[in-house]
Design an enzyme around this catalytic site. Structure first.
Site, mmCIF file in Angstrom:
data_model
loop_
_atom_site.group_PDB
_atom_site.id
_atom_site.type_symbol
_atom_site.label_atom_id
_atom_site.label_comp_id
_atom_site.label_asym_id
_atom_site.label_seq_id
_atom_site.Cartn_x
_atom_site.Cartn_y
_atom_site.Cartn_z
ATOM 1 N N ASN A 1 -5.707 2.598 10.169
ATOM 2 C CA ASN A 1 -6.578 3.001 11.289
ATOM 3 C C ASN A 1 -7.714 2.007 11.457
ATOM 4 O OD1 ASN A 1 -5.421 5.258 12.362
ATOM 5 N ND2 ASN A 1 -6.467 6.669 10.976
ATOM 6 N N SER B 1 0.461 7.459 14.074
ATOM 7 C CA SER B 1 -0.041 8.840 14.002
ATOM 8 C C SER B 1 1.062 9.802 13.615
ATOM 9 C CB SER B 1 -0.630 9.275 15.341
ATOM 10 O OG SER B 1 -0.999 10.647 15.250
ATOM 11 N N HIS C 1 -6.602 8.392 20.759
ATOM 12 C CA HIS C 1 -5.744 9.508 20.319
ATOM 13 C C HIS C 1 -6.526 10.391 19.357
ATOM 14 C CE1 HIS C 1 -3.310 11.288 17.121
ATOM 15 N NE2 HIS C 1 -2.335 11.455 18.005
ATOM 16 N N ASN C 2 -7.186 9.758 18.390
ATOM 17 C CA ASN C 2 -7.923 10.548 17.400
ATOM 18 C C ASN C 2 -9.126 11.243 18.024
ATOM 19 O OD1 ASN C 2 -6.056 9.349 15.739
ATOM 20 N ND2 ASN C 2 -7.502 8.976 14.092
ATOM 21 N N GLU D 1 -7.800 14.188 19.600
ATOM 22 C CA GLU D 1 -7.468 15.101 18.489
ATOM 23 C C GLU D 1 -8.722 15.856 18.020
ATOM 24 O OE1 GLU D 1 -5.232 13.115 15.279
ATOM 25 O OE2 GLU D 1 -6.650 14.018 13.892
ATOM 26 N N MET E 1 0.471 7.374 3.304
ATOM 27 C CA MET E 1 1.182 6.923 4.506
ATOM 28 C C MET E 1 2.190 5.822 4.189
ATOM 29 S SD MET E 1 0.166 8.695 7.094
ATOM 30 C CE MET E 1 0.492 7.795 8.601
ATOM 31 N N GLY F 1 0.824 -1.220 0.000
ATOM 32 C CA GLY F 1 0.000 0.000 0.000
ATOM 33 C C GLY F 1 0.849 1.258 0.000
ATOM 34 N N ARG G 1 -37.244 7.038 38.433
ATOM 35 C CA ARG G 1 -37.153 5.641 37.976
ATOM 36 C C ARG G 1 -37.964 4.732 38.898
ATOM 37 N NH1 ARG G 1 -32.270 3.335 38.307
ATOM 38 N NH2 ARG G 1 -32.681 1.863 36.623
ATOM 39 N N LYS H 1 -4.986 4.181 19.491
ATOM 40 C CA LYS H 1 -4.935 5.118 18.351
ATOM 41 C C LYS H 1 -6.297 5.800 18.160
ATOM 42 C CE LYS H 1 -3.841 7.500 14.879
ATOM 43 N NZ LYS H 1 -4.035 7.340 13.475
HETATM 44 P P1 NDP Z 1 -4.259 6.480 0.586
HETATM 45 O O1 NDP Z 1 -5.619 6.584 0.028
HETATM 46 O O2 NDP Z 1 -3.300 7.583 0.332
HETATM 47 O O3 NDP Z 1 -3.594 5.125 0.044
HETATM 48 C C1 NDP Z 1 -4.283 3.919 0.071
HETATM 49 C C2 NDP Z 1 -3.360 2.814 -0.394
HETATM 50 O O4 NDP Z 1 -4.049 1.581 -0.249
HETATM 51 C C3 NDP Z 1 -2.964 2.910 -1.859
HETATM 52 O O5 NDP Z 1 -1.677 2.388 -1.990
HETATM 53 C C4 NDP Z 1 -3.984 2.019 -2.538
HETATM 54 O O6 NDP Z 1 -3.505 1.426 -3.724
HETATM 55 C C5 NDP Z 1 -4.155 0.956 -1.508
HETATM 56 N N1 NDP Z 1 -5.463 0.319 -1.587
HETATM 57 C C6 NDP Z 1 -6.668 0.911 -1.559
HETATM 58 N N2 NDP Z 1 -7.645 -0.005 -1.606
HETATM 59 C C7 NDP Z 1 -7.030 -1.210 -1.674
HETATM 60 C C8 NDP Z 1 -7.508 -2.526 -1.756
HETATM 61 N N3 NDP Z 1 -8.816 -2.800 -1.760
HETATM 62 N N4 NDP Z 1 -6.596 -3.523 -1.819
HETATM 63 C C9 NDP Z 1 -5.271 -3.248 -1.816
HETATM 64 N N5 NDP Z 1 -4.759 -2.023 -1.749
HETATM 65 C C10 NDP Z 1 -5.643 -1.004 -1.666
HETATM 66 O O7 NDP Z 1 -4.451 6.194 2.136
HETATM 67 P P2 NDP Z 1 -3.516 6.632 3.379
HETATM 68 O O8 NDP Z 1 -2.111 6.276 3.075
HETATM 69 O O9 NDP Z 1 -3.842 8.020 3.784
HETATM 70 O O10 NDP Z 1 -4.106 5.695 4.524
HETATM 71 C C11 NDP Z 1 -3.754 4.332 4.662
HETATM 72 C C12 NDP Z 1 -4.166 3.893 6.066
HETATM 73 O O11 NDP Z 1 -3.461 4.691 7.007
HETATM 74 C C13 NDP Z 1 -5.651 4.084 6.371
HETATM 75 O O12 NDP Z 1 -6.088 3.078 7.239
HETATM 76 C C14 NDP Z 1 -5.663 5.418 7.087
HETATM 77 O O13 NDP Z 1 -6.798 5.581 7.919
HETATM 78 C C15 NDP Z 1 -4.379 5.309 7.896
HETATM 79 N N6 NDP Z 1 -3.806 6.578 8.346
HETATM 80 C C16 NDP Z 1 -3.788 7.665 7.525
HETATM 81 C C17 NDP Z 1 -3.234 8.861 7.980
HETATM 82 C C18 NDP Z 1 -3.166 10.078 7.098
HETATM 83 O O14 NDP Z 1 -2.823 11.155 7.630
HETATM 84 N N7 NDP Z 1 -3.443 9.969 5.800
HETATM 85 C C19 NDP Z 1 -2.676 8.965 9.345
HETATM 86 C C20 NDP Z 1 -2.681 7.736 10.076
HETATM 87 C C21 NDP Z 1 -3.248 6.595 9.588
HETATM 88 P P3 NDP Z 1 -3.783 2.045 -5.195
HETATM 89 O O15 NDP Z 1 -2.588 2.870 -5.539
HETATM 90 O O16 NDP Z 1 -3.901 0.852 -6.060
HETATM 91 O O17 NDP Z 1 -5.050 2.836 -5.102
#
Ligand code: NDP
Length: 469
Positions: free
Chosen positions: A104, A129, A186-187, A190, A14, A10, A443, A183
């Site tokens: 998350n 976070s 924490h949120n 926040e 993040m 992924g 009650r 976490k």
């Molecule tokens: P993004 O939307 O930026 O990225 C999502 C990633 O997941 C992409 O690489 C995407 O691949 C992949 N993806 C989406 N759907 C699927 C699926 N069904 N199967 C496989 N891969 C998939 O998300 P974030 O990086 O912002 O968030 C990721 C996690 O981190 C979430 O749980 C979020 O809540 C948590 N988080 C986010 C924070 C933030 O500030 N953004 C802070 C702390 C935690 P593709 O390129 O193919 O779309």
């Protein structure tokens, strides 16, 4: 080719930043992304870190690229995507390999996934976070699962975590979903901290008629005192920013409809299950929900007219600062009390002082107060934070200002849900003889529920005729 020490799935906001952070700390990493072009682009743009990164086009390639026993971080959206990735990985992994969900996740899902992992591959749920910047240069990390699994990857997680005076802001929070639970809280904190800042911003903007630059200067000044925190710091920055299109303050161009991804809501729902009292956090989640109902708010304004709002000198900035200090203590106290309630209910020995220590750097709610909170929780983790002498002293000094601010805001129609809820909670927490005797009498009257008497007599029903009307 050297095998990677860890894998990551992924490469979104993040995941990409975490992978670079891991590579930078000297751990070769294999990466896979659902959209393959993203994987190649990530490697191509990794610069000096590129040699540490092995891009993989299939999950089988990813698994083959990692040294055994393997550890693979998932950084994909919470929910079905995590289950789908686990299902896809399972047949490719050995029993003692480790899947780490760093998104998350709802902690109930992490509990379920941990239970499903008893026969391997193993499973850890970690809360991360700090947003994009934190992921790249040092997030706060809250781990949950089996201690041995945490210990196995702790050298990598400690290396990439933020540091507070050299100490990593990463720690083991307890079994199964404990990391994701912490976490979520924490949120929740926040949400409340952000909402309280938005409320005092409203007082400055609408009640005091201050310009955005003056508001920015105020937040900037506050950030040098007890309120020093990331959220106050960035509030000063956003208030100071100018829109490049219109030349007006950026804040004035932003629609007042706030989004959310659910962690605040989960915190509130869980608090209700645990009968924990977190009204400032609940108010903040409510305020986000209500913010999105713009059409309804406009309809309300058309019927009732906008509130007067101008305070005509009724409040000073010093009072606002003190009100924020009181509000901040109260919302953190509520968050820690929720963790304490969960600790007991789930039989998870969650380490409250360590949680405060982990939150001192890297995460969104980092603030100078957290160091004092860590000290107070070390003295007595079972005591409500607001009763610790240091915070009781600060509250004694600051709660009169909170009262004045909430009262002035109420009289002038400035909505202040989080600070007002914090104040009501404070007042209830210092009331030895509350009004719940009336609730008990009601009650008993309609449902014959009975009550306890203050004199200890056994008679537990009132003299009302005909229970169960
Ligand atoms: P993004 O939307 O930026 O990225 C999502 C990633 O997941 C992409 O690489 C995407 O691949 C992949 N993806 C989406 N759907 C699927 C699926 N069904 N199967 C496989 N891969 C998939 O998300 P974030 O990086 O912002 O968030 C990721 C996690 O981190 C979430 O749980 C979020 O809540 C948590 N988080 C986010 C924070 C933030 O500030 N953004 C802070 C702390 C935690 P593709 O390129 O193919 O779309």
């Amino acid at each position: 080719m050297t095998q990677s020490q860890i894998g990551l799935i992924g490469l979104g906001t993040m995941g990409a930043m975490l992978a670079l952070n891991i590579a930078e700390k000297g751990f070769p990493i294999a990466v896979w992304n659902r959209t393959t072009s993203v994987t190649h682009q990530f490697k191509a743009e990794a610069g000096m870190l590129a040699p540490m990164i092995t891009p993989c086009e299939t999950l089988a390639d990813l698994v083959a690229a990692i040294a055994k026993p393997r550890a693979i971080i998932l950084m994909v959206p919470a929910g079905q995507a995590v289950d789908d990735q686990i299902t896809a990985l399972r047949p490719l992994l050995d029993k003692d390999d480790l899947i780490i969900d760093a998104g998350n996740a709802l902690f109930h899902d992490t509990n379920r996934r941990s239970a499903d992992a008893v026969n391997g591959p193993r499973f850890l749920g970690i809360g991360v976070s700090g947003g994009e910047e934190g992921a790249r240069h040092g997030p706060a990390i809250m781990g949950g699962g089996a201690r041995a699994d945490w210990d196995r990857v702790a050298p990598i997680l400690n290396a990439i975590a933020a540091k507070y005076k050299g100490q990593p802001c990463a720690d083991f929070m307890g079994p199964a979903g404990a990391g994701h639970f912490v976490k979520a809280v924490h949120n929740g904190i926040e949400y409340a901290d952000m909402q309280m800042i938005a409320e005092v911003y409203g007082v400055m903007r609408d009640g005091m008629g201050m310009a955005a630059v003056e508001i920015a200067a105020t937040f900037h000044a506050w950030n040098k005192g007890p309120l020093q925190s990331y959220l106050i710091e960035i509030s000063a920055e956003v208030a100071a920013a100018t829109d490049t299109h219109s030349g007006t303050p950026m804040l004035d161009m932003i629609l007042d409809r706030a989004g959310q991804k659910g962690t605040g809501r989960w915190t509130v729902i869980e608090a209700q299950h645990l009968a924990a009292t977190i009204p400032a956090i609940e108010a903040a989640v409510m305020a986000r929900n209500l913010s999105s109902r713009l059409e309804e708010r406009l309809a309300g304004e058309a019927i009732f007219g906008a509130a007067p709002q101008a305070l005509n000198g009724a409040l000073s900035l010093a009072q606002l600062e003190q009100a924020m200090i009181a509000g901040k203590i109260l919302c953190y106290a509520q968050g820690f009390a929720l963790i304490s309630a969960a600790s007991k209910a789930f039989d998870w020995p969650m380490p409250l002082p360590e949680i405060a220590r982990v939150w001192r750097e890297g995460c969104i709610i980092r603030s100078s107060m957290l160091n004092d909170m860590a000290t107070a929780l070390t003295e007595d983790p079972a005591r409500n934070l607001m009763f610790a002498p240091f915070f009781a002293g600060l509250l004694t000094t600051s709660h009169p200002a909170l009262r004045q601010v909430v009262a002035a805001a109420a009289l002038n129609g400035l909505p202040m849900p989080a600070l007002a809820s914090g104040l009501a909670w404070f007042d209830m927490m210092r009331t030895g003889r509350s009004t719940a005797n009336m609730i008990q009498a009601q009650r008993d009257f309609f449902g014959a529920h009975g009550f306890e008497r203050i004199d200890g007599l056994a008679d537990k029903h009132g003299p009302w005729v005909g229970h169960g009307i």
